[in-house]
Scaffold this motif. Structure first.
Motif: not given
Length: 558
Positions: A88-92, A157-171, A194-203
């Motif tokens: 979240a910090i990295r993307a937003l 955790f980097p698997v989640v970090y990179f996937a989620l940072s891209r999702s947050f950046a898109t949102i 913000t987090l609910p919108l990124a749930l598919p990528g997070l899951a």
């Protein structure tokens, strides 16, 4: 012309099916047969399902399955706790040195988990490096279930970090801004919008982490053995490696592990296919990151702490141990030197032979896997033969194949007395195991590349009189080669330092990098093992980078 093309496509599809049936399907079928018919190795079909009943009756399977689920779910929880705030910090927000932090968080992928775990053991055990520096150790936490999931979480955790940072950046922050207009605070806007919108990528990323965790061998083998924490992977290893060998019991445990991995893989595919909520309209919006302001220093401290714990501690432990003349001498300056590295590279040393063996096997596996993966992807994407769906399914089957299951399948398939010629007890069986394990990588990359190439190129080649093979060789292969090369580099890196399959099916008289490191710890030569580990991390990081840089320069010159 159309009939000849259809015949050629049918021949290519049949060839792909034959290769995948032998390399991929046969090991799984032999595991299934061994689990159902425990005496099939002696040519008898007596007592079907009796081995499954024995495993269930002993309580071995339920406990190992529960522990595996605990390890997987715990790793998911740790990975999410680390990755969500960082992403979240990295993307937003405007994070100073953002690209550098991304690079640092890639490093855990370059450290095989068993090496990172051994580094944590050297750091946190009684009289380890932490106790030498502070007078305290973390052995109680390290050799525990929370310790196991924390170390796996630091690796995954980097698997989640990179996937989620891209999702947050898109949102972006525009949807949260709307909620803040209606009175929501920053945290509430993030958690409710913000987090609910990124749930598919997070899951999807967390499911992938779960699959990685339940398939991991080194960490539960090193840490869990001392506390009796037995999971499916270590249970299979014990059934194969301890006397009396229990192949039916190992096959039963393997089926359960494959089932768990398959469920995770299918769930991951479902989430990826499902996608996220719509956040991008017809008109693209630029992502505007907010300044961190007074939170800059706390944010940088958070990134630095996570980077130090996930990357710094294992690397420093590996380096300190590799430089140590004796483990008992500790971190004293007089105990540091390069003698372990000299021993690794000494002419005729077992370490040097293991290094050459692993790099050679990795190269052969990369070439073979790349060729089979590209061929399979071509059949699936570019032909209309009936069997291409079966080719696609067989090419995806290794996604549910942990290394220990692949090794068991290779043993059951190729260690049969009726084979006139067998790769068993030769280095070629390791190549087959690596190809089976890593086949999905070139298939994915090549399939994506082929999907981007217009079919009109195929038609133009056929009009000019080119055959299917000529068209693939002269037109498609040059276009997909950059993607295929990346996949083969990934295969090389993973195969060169693979542990589990290598431990179980390595021929007598040979060593690989991973088995050398593992056995040095068993024999007490920790310094030699860590020197080899550091060399491995360097080689498997720098060699692919050098190839990619050279390829990029060639493209620029062209």
């Amino acid at each position: 012309m159309r009939g000849q093309g259809g015949t050629a496509q049918g021949v290519l599809t049949a060839l792909a099916l034959a290769l995948l049936s032998v390399i991929v399907a046969a090991p799984f079928l032999f595991i299934l047969a061994q689990a159902i018919f425990p005496k099939i190795g002696a040519g008898s079909f007596a007592g079907p399902f009796s081995a499954m009943a024995d495993v269930l009756g002993s309580g071995q399977l339920p406990r190992a399955t529960l522990n595996t689920l605990i390890m997987g779910v715990g790793t998911v929880a740790v990975s999410a706790a680390l990755a969500v705030p960082l992403a979240a910090i990295r993307a937003l927000y405007r994070l100073p040195g953002a690209a550098l932090w991304d690079l640092v968080f890639l490093v855990p992928f370059m450290i095989p988990p068993y090496i990172a775990t051994l580094g944590w053991v050297m750091t946190g055990q009684p009289r380890g490096y932490l106790e030498q520096l502070t007078g305290q150790n973390i052995a109680g936490l390290l050799f525990s279930v929370p310790g196991i999931v924390i170390i796996l979480g630091l690796h995954c955790f980097p698997v989640v970090y990179f996937a989620l940072s891209r999702s947050f950046a898109t949102i972006g922050g525009r949807f949260a801004d709307v909620s803040r207009v209606f009175g929501a605070g920053p945290l509430r806007a993030f958690w409710r919008v913000t987090l609910p919108l990124a749930l598919p990528g997070l899951a999807a990323s967390l499911i992938l982490v779960f699959a990685m965790a339940i398939e991991e061998y080194g960490t539960p083998a090193v840490l869990g053995t001392r506390i009796g924490f037995r999971v499916l992977v270590t249970g299979i290893d014990e059934a194969i490696g301890d006397w009396p060998v229990d192949l039916p019991g190992a096959a039963t445990l393997a089926l359960v592990l494959v089932g768990l991995a398959t469920v995770a893989y299918l769930a991951q595919r479902r989430f990826v296919a499902k996608g996220g909520f719509e956040t991008t309209g017809a008109r693209p919006l630029s992502a505007t990151r907010r300044p961190l302001g007074q939170a800059t220093v706390p944010a940088l401290l958070l990134f630095a702490c996570v980077a130090f714990v996930s990357t710094g501690v294992p690397l420093l432990a590996v380096l300190a141990t590799a430089l140590a003349k004796t483990v008992s001498g500790g971190l004293a300056p007089g105990n540091l030197g390069l003698q372990n590295f000299a021993a690794v590279f000494a002419a005729g040393s077992s370490a040097r032979e293991a290094l050459v063996t692993s790099l050679s096997l990795g190269l052969v596996a990369a070439l073979a896997t790349g060729a089979l993966g590209a061929f399979s992807a071509f059949v699936v994407v570019r032909t209309r033969a009936r069997g291409r769906v079966a080719v696609d399914l067989l090419a995806a089957l290794p996604n549910a194949a942990p290394g220990v299951v692949v090794a068991l399948g290779m043993i059951l398939l190729w260690n049969q007395p009726w084979w006139p010629v067998t790769p068993y007890n030769t280095l070629s069986i390791l190549v087959l195991a690596y190809v089976l394990l890593l086949l999905p990588q070139p298939v994915r990359y090549t399939t994506a590349a082929l999907a981007q190439i217009a079919p009109s190129l195929d038609a133009a080649a056929r009009v000019a009189g080119a055959s299917e093979l000529a068209m693939a060789r002269r037109i498609l292969l040059p276009l997909i080669f950059p993607h295929l090369m990346v996949a083969m580099l990934l295969v090389f890196v993973v195969a060169a330092r693979e542990l589990v399959a290598s431990l179980l099916i390595l021929p007598v008289g040979h060593q690989t990098i991973a088995t050398y490191i593992w056995r040095q710890f068993d024999q007490g030569s920790v310094g030699l093992g860590m020197a080899m580990a550091l060399v491995t991390i360097g080689l498997t990081t720098l060699l692919p980078l050098a190839v990619l840089v050279a390829a990029r320069r060639t493209e620029d010159i062209g």
